[in-house]
Design an enzyme around this catalytic site. Structure first.
Site, PDB file in Angstrom:
ATOM      1  N   VAL A 141      -4.898   8.476  -2.087  1.00  0.00           N
ATOM      2  CA  VAL A 141      -4.315   8.837  -0.796  1.00  0.00           C
ATOM      3  C   VAL A 141      -4.166   7.615   0.110  1.00  0.00           C
ATOM      4  CG1 VAL A 141      -4.447  10.408   1.152  1.00  0.00           C
ATOM      5  CG2 VAL A 141      -5.513  11.039  -1.018  1.00  0.00           C
ATOM      6  N   SER A 142      -2.947   7.341   0.531  1.00  0.00           N
ATOM      7  CA  SER A 142      -2.650   6.161   1.340  1.00  0.00           C
ATOM      8  C   SER A 142      -2.279   6.559   2.767  1.00  0.00           C
ATOM      9  CB  SER A 142      -1.467   5.417   0.701  1.00  0.00           C
ATOM     10  OG  SER A 142      -0.925   4.482   1.601  1.00  0.00           O
ATOM     11  N   PRO A 143      -2.611   5.708   3.749  1.00  0.00           N
ATOM     12  CA  PRO A 143      -2.171   5.955   5.121  1.00  0.00           C
ATOM     13  C   PRO A 143      -0.773   5.381   5.380  1.00  0.00           C
ATOM     14  CG  PRO A 143      -3.548   4.013   5.089  1.00  0.00           C
ATOM     15  CD  PRO A 143      -3.458   4.495   3.658  1.00  0.00           C
TER      16      PRO A 143
END
Ligand code: ZN
Length: 680
Positions: free
Chosen positions: A242-244
């Site tokens: 999960v990336s911002p």
């Protein structure tokens, strides 16, 4: 620690890193658990051992111990390294770094003491909600799609979790807010691998703004960062994939989308980079941090009786185990499968679109390369059995058999479940992908359900990067694609099954009252073996006539709140400096913005822990030093005035440092201030 990029060397502070501790005590049984979230890469088993030693020296062995204390890292990629015990995670800090290790231990220790000594009767509320679509993105979506369609269709959130689970603590005495602790899955990679300032990244920012807002509301006056008493913690969860960086990956040279399954542009990973929603990484950090902060504040406003909020009721409990993963047998429908010795695959060196790697490795590699195979064999050649066990991962670094100068990767890992009423905090020492996390949550939820009252449902939250660090965990389906997360799933394709089996064992023990749970031996304490190559700071010097703290470049005399150009609202001053490594000034500051009242008293308005300030340190400003090396340095203090929240008045910038003397090596504090300036 950073992104393990050798050129990413620290040069100052944007946000100070904090340790936030919560102690829960059951008034009826006296049973106690402690949960700590630390702004930083990940937890370290060696740090936890030392913290427990310190706590047991103070309180004896009956209050805090391995089984009832959890220490989790928020996964900020903008903190110093050298505090993990294993060689693989020490390569860019040139081994162990004692000053980082000590700062972690004392910071965590002091935060636990504050929580424990300040405990009081309180009510706990749990609220949960969907944060929306623009706070996180899956960075290996092609791998996620390999999970069975039937399973994916059970999760309307899609390929990342959108739920934030939040605990709110309210004093039973006077009704004031004591603290807040939440879990939401997103990587601490809003600041990218070009950043050299210490930062808590998006979760550090979120904690900072919520603490400032609530403390100023409840106490009045200026709430300086890190002073409490209200504590807001944004802890890490199943953030593996999960990336911002919500704008997603693009080729930086052409602006075109990257190749989806390998994340490359023209065959190279270095040019395929994911971008955050802001115009630079600071803005992206603020935006993703603000989304979490605002949503947490919204969840905190929910009152008992409203939808999505419930009072937390029931006992405090805990279970903990150490599992030697390479030796673990897994029984699945009568079949036995086994786990492997630790190893990193080729795609580990490719990095991710949040921070690409080097040397031409790409994600999704399932075949090796003869040159790198030779380099690998020079380090440690994997056996046929190991190659088969890890298949289809091509092994780049066979960490599990590498013991020089000490272990490269852990073999024994800690697993833990903390219970607070109907809330079960599942603690793992790794970065679980979205679907891995969902499988573990559902395994545990079914097993603890019998513990609850009729009108209760079990809420299972995942605490990532907790009590140690052993890289990533993907599902078996995701493992087959060998992207970064899969290449970093160190115990092979069945790693997740190992987690599920062993956490199910802990959940069953909790449900049946078996205590303590069976356990393997803890990992050895390697503190005495640690090798430190990072040189100690040199003694500091200053030119004749320019003492430490002398102003080299002064502020302007006036700044206007009406300036629309941010650079006109940026106050800077440059000082004759000394190496900040001489004293980390924990719970203090190198920088203060001070304002004066009508009586001429100066008071601190901001510190180096504030978002609007930056502390930069630069070594080696006297390149023509007669001895060929430099001990002169300068510090640049920066304050971007926020026109919304800054009162007009008279201010100054002050720099506090500590210099090491030439002859005795003694460290002495000094302070210097800029000229006064007006904000109009
Ligand atoms: Zn990560």
């Amino acid at each position: 620690m950073g992104y393990a990029v050798p050129s990413q060397r620290g040069s100052g502070i944007h946000l100070r890193l904090r340790s936030r501790a919560f102690v829960f005590e059951d008034p009826e049984t006296g049973q106690l658990v402690c949960y700590v979230s630390v702004d930083g890469g990940m937890a370290s088993d060696m740090v936890k051992m030392r913290v427990l030693e310190m706590l047991q020296e103070k309180y004896g062995g009956e209050v805090f111990f391995d089984e009832n204390v959890a220490i989790s890292g928020t996964h900020s990629h903008s903190g110093p390294g050298g505090y993990l015990a294993y060689v693989l995670y020490q390569t860019t800090s040139l081994g162990f770094v004692e000053e980082t290790f000590n700062a972690w231990c004392t910071g965590i220790y002091e935060s636990i003491i504050k929580a424990y000594e300040g405990r009081e009767p309180a009510s706990i509320f749990l609220s949960e909600g969907n944060i929306g679509d623009d706070a996180n993105i899956n960075r290996s979506p092609t791998s996620y799609m390999l999970n069975p369609e039937e399973e994916r269709s059970m999760y309307p959130d899609g390929d990342t979790d959108k739920i934030m689970s939040l605990l709110k603590f309210v004093s039973k005495g006077d009704g004031r807010l004591l603290g807040m602790l939440n879990w939401f899955a997103v990587h601490g990679t809003s600041m990218n691998n070009t950043n050299t300032l210490v930062s808590g990244d998006n979760k550090g920012y979120a904690g900072y703004v919520v603490e400032k807002e609530i403390n100023e509301k409840q106490q009045g006056g200026v709430a300086l960062p890190g002073d409490g008493p209200f504590v807001a913690s944004f802890a890490s969860s199943n953030l593996g994939d999960v990336s911002p960086n919500t704008l997603g990956p693009r080729c930086i040279d052409t602006g075109e989308p990257c190749d989806g399954s390998t994340s490359t542009c023209n065959g190279r990973c270095e040019k395929c980079i994911a971008f955050g929603p802001g115009e630079d990484m600071f803005e992206s950090t603020r935006i993703i941090g603000s989304k979490q902060a605002k949503f947490a504040l919204k969840l905190m406003q929910l009152e008992e009786g409203q939808e999505n909020v419930e009072k937390v009721l029931g006992p405090i409990d805990y279970r903990h185990t150490y599992v030697n993963f390479p030796r673990l047998n897994i029984t699945m429908n009568g079949d036995k499968v086994r786990l492997c010795d630790a190893a990193m695959g080729y795609a580990f060196a490719a990095g991710t679109t949040d921070g690409p790697g080097m040397f031409g490795f790409t994600q999704g590699e399932s075949s090796g390369n003869p040159f790198w195979d030779r380099v690998r064999n020079f380090l440690e050649e994997p056996t046929e059995e190991q190659i088969k066990c890890q298949h289809p991962k091509p092994i780049l670094i066979n960490t599990g058999s590498m013991e020089k100068p000490y272990a490269w990767d852990p073999a024994t890992i800690p697993l833990q479940i903390l219970r607070i009423g109907q809330v079960f905090i599942v603690c793992v020492p790794s970065e679980l992908t979205t679907m891995s996390g969902r499988r573990i949550r559902s395994t545990v939820r079914d097993l603890v359900a019998p513990l609850l009252e009729e009108n209760q449902v079990a809420h299972v939250v995942l605490s990532g990067l907790t009590n140690g660090y052993s890289s990533y965990v993907t599902t078996k389906e995701e493992y087959s694609a060998q992207r970064y997360e899969a290449a970093s799933t160190i115990f092979g394709p069945n790693t997740l099954l190992g987690y599920q089996q062993e956490l199910a064992r802990l959940a069953k023990d909790m449900a049946t009252g078996k205590s303590p749970s069976d356990t393997d031996f803890p990992p050895p304490n390697m503190l005495r073996d640690m090798v430190q190559m990072m040189p100690l700071p040199h003694p500091d010097r200053h030119p004749i006539g320019k003492e430490f703290g002398a102003v080299l470049n002064d502020v302007k005399s006036e700044y206007s709140l009406r300036s629309t150009d941010k650079t006109d609202r940026t106050v800077t001053a440059v000082f004759q400096a000394a190496n900040p490594r001489n004293n980390q000034r924990t719970q203090g500051s190198y920088l203060t913005v001070e304002s004066v009242d009508a009586d001429g008293h100066w008071s601190v308005w901001m510190t180096d822990g504030d978002w609007d300030t930056k502390f930069h340190w630069q070594a080696g400003i006297d390149e023509k030093d007669a001895f060929g090396f430099s001990r002169l340095s300068k510090a640049t203090l920066e304050w971007i005035i926020d026109p919304e929240s800054t009162p007009v008045g008279t201010y100054r910038l002050c720099y506090s440092g500590d210099h090491k003397t030439m002859v005795t090596g003694e460290v002495k504090a000094f302070t210097g201030c800029s000229s006064e300036f007006e904000i109009v």
